[in-house]
Write a protein that holds these residues in place. Sequence first.
Motif, PDB file in Angstrom:
ATOM      1  N   PRO A 168      -2.538 -26.434 -38.886  1.00  8.50           N
ATOM      2  CA  PRO A 168      -3.457 -26.651 -37.866  1.00  8.50           C
ATOM      3  C   PRO A 168      -3.373 -25.996 -36.532  1.00  8.50           C
ATOM      4  O   PRO A 168      -2.202 -25.958 -36.135  1.00  8.50           O
ATOM      5  N   ALA A 169      -4.403 -25.819 -35.867  1.00  7.22           N
ATOM      6  CA  ALA A 169      -4.326 -25.496 -34.360  1.00  7.22           C
ATOM      7  C   ALA A 169      -3.858 -26.604 -33.666  1.00  7.22           C
ATOM      8  O   ALA A 169      -3.808 -27.889 -33.761  1.00  7.22           O
ATOM      9  N   THR A 173      -9.571 -26.715 -32.834  1.00  7.39           N
ATOM     10  CA  THR A 173      -9.819 -25.464 -33.394  1.00  7.39           C
ATOM     11  C   THR A 173     -11.095 -24.584 -33.005  1.00  7.39           C
ATOM     12  O   THR A 173     -12.165 -24.849 -33.263  1.00  7.39           O
ATOM     13  N   ARG A 176     -10.196 -19.326 -37.128  1.00  2.56           N
ATOM     14  CA  ARG A 176      -9.174 -19.320 -38.101  1.00  2.56           C
ATOM     15  C   ARG A 176      -8.653 -17.921 -38.473  1.00  2.56           C
ATOM     16  O   ARG A 176      -9.696 -16.976 -38.503  1.00  2.56           O
ATOM     17  N   ARG A 193      -1.367 -20.767 -32.719  1.00  4.39           N
ATOM     18  CA  ARG A 193      -1.892 -22.049 -32.900  1.00  4.39           C
ATOM     19  C   ARG A 193      -2.190 -22.636 -31.448  1.00  4.39           C
ATOM     20  O   ARG A 193      -3.105 -23.624 -31.227  1.00  4.39           O
ATOM     21  N   GLU A 198      -6.344 -21.866 -36.254  1.00  2.00           N
ATOM     22  CA  GLU A 198      -6.092 -22.494 -37.510  1.00  2.00           C
ATOM     23  C   GLU A 198      -5.614 -21.413 -38.251  1.00  2.00           C
ATOM     24  O   GLU A 198      -6.114 -20.451 -38.572  1.00  2.00           O
ATOM     25  N   HIS A 200      -3.814 -19.523 -41.514  1.00  2.00           N
ATOM     26  CA  HIS A 200      -3.683 -19.589 -42.925  1.00  2.00           C
ATOM     27  C   HIS A 200      -2.585 -18.601 -43.653  1.00  2.00           C
ATOM     28  O   HIS A 200      -2.758 -17.230 -43.601  1.00  2.00           O
TER      29      HIS A 200
END
Length: 367
Positions: A168-169, A173, A176, A193, A198, A200
């Motif tokens: 997660p940020a 957020t 992404r 972050r 966010e 991945h």
Amino acid sequence: MTATLVLEDGTTCAGESFGARGATVGELVFCTGMTGYQETLTDPSYHRQIVLATAPHIGNTGWTAEDDESGRVWAAGYVVRDPARHPSSWRARSRLDDELARQGVVGVRGVDTRAITRRIRDRGSMRAGVFSGPVDVATALATVRASAPMTGANLTGDVSPRRPAVLPAFGATRFRVAVLDLGCKRNLVRQLRRRGVEVHLLPGTAGPAEPLDRGVDGVLVSNGPGDPASAGHLVEFVRGVLRAEVPLFGVCLGHQLLGQALGMSTYKMRYGHRGSNIPVVDTATGRVAITAHNHGFAVAGAPDERFDTAFGAARVTHFCPNDATVEGVRCLDVPAFGVQYHPEASAGPHDAESLFDEFTSLLGVRR
């Protein structure tokens, strides 16, 4: 216990054992950073390399897990001149040599690191081995020469994660981003972050459709070890992202893959750039940034060169004034750029951190 460093050209240097005892082989490279030895040793890009520290006094700040750039030491071995007997830092949790011994990293101390560095500069990076205890030089040299060279080595599969993960940020957020983890340093992810991203994390086996299926706002292709010319499947990943016109940022190996996707070639450097005090010139502004590097391969090109690609026009945006090595490239018709150096540098310098702001600006434009 004694230890011996044996170079591919037959050079031998006698010293004392440092860290674990045993034998190790790899490509011998020198790192000019005055600080940040822990970040260097835990950088996955040093996989299968024996690191020589040019700074004579190493280990004075000890070891703390908070500074690791990954979950382990990736360097194949360590060569130092005068290690500290005791760390002098309130943050230290153990000594450098104790941590190397715990992780099975074979090293040597008490050798003339200045002379060895000059030899590498004169003759180029070469294979080497560190051998603890009494050693038969002829046998050790044969072991070194039988080891695999770095040219042609495809090593990202050794350091890339097996499964995706989502981080997660910090705070709200904003965006992404998919990070193709080819040996990603932890501070690279932290930089994203901190900017409300966010993250991945994707393994190196991911196809170009995976980040698109996740609906991310952008893609970052990370640093990593090995010869970029051996990573054709990763070049195809980058081309797929470029076709989709999703903002892309390549760092170090990611920059080399972007260059190949644009039709540029890569080559093995004589001894590479490794350290935290290397100047880079921005061709548009003439501004010089002091940056951190860790690369033995580079993209072929000339400063401020403009060229056509399958994805429109592109140009070389940064170069090293020491040797004119290409240090950055940008697409002019699709939202993509890359740099050869490390804007996430830990323990510094931080001159290039603004590149993360530039990347998040691209994400905002696309959204």
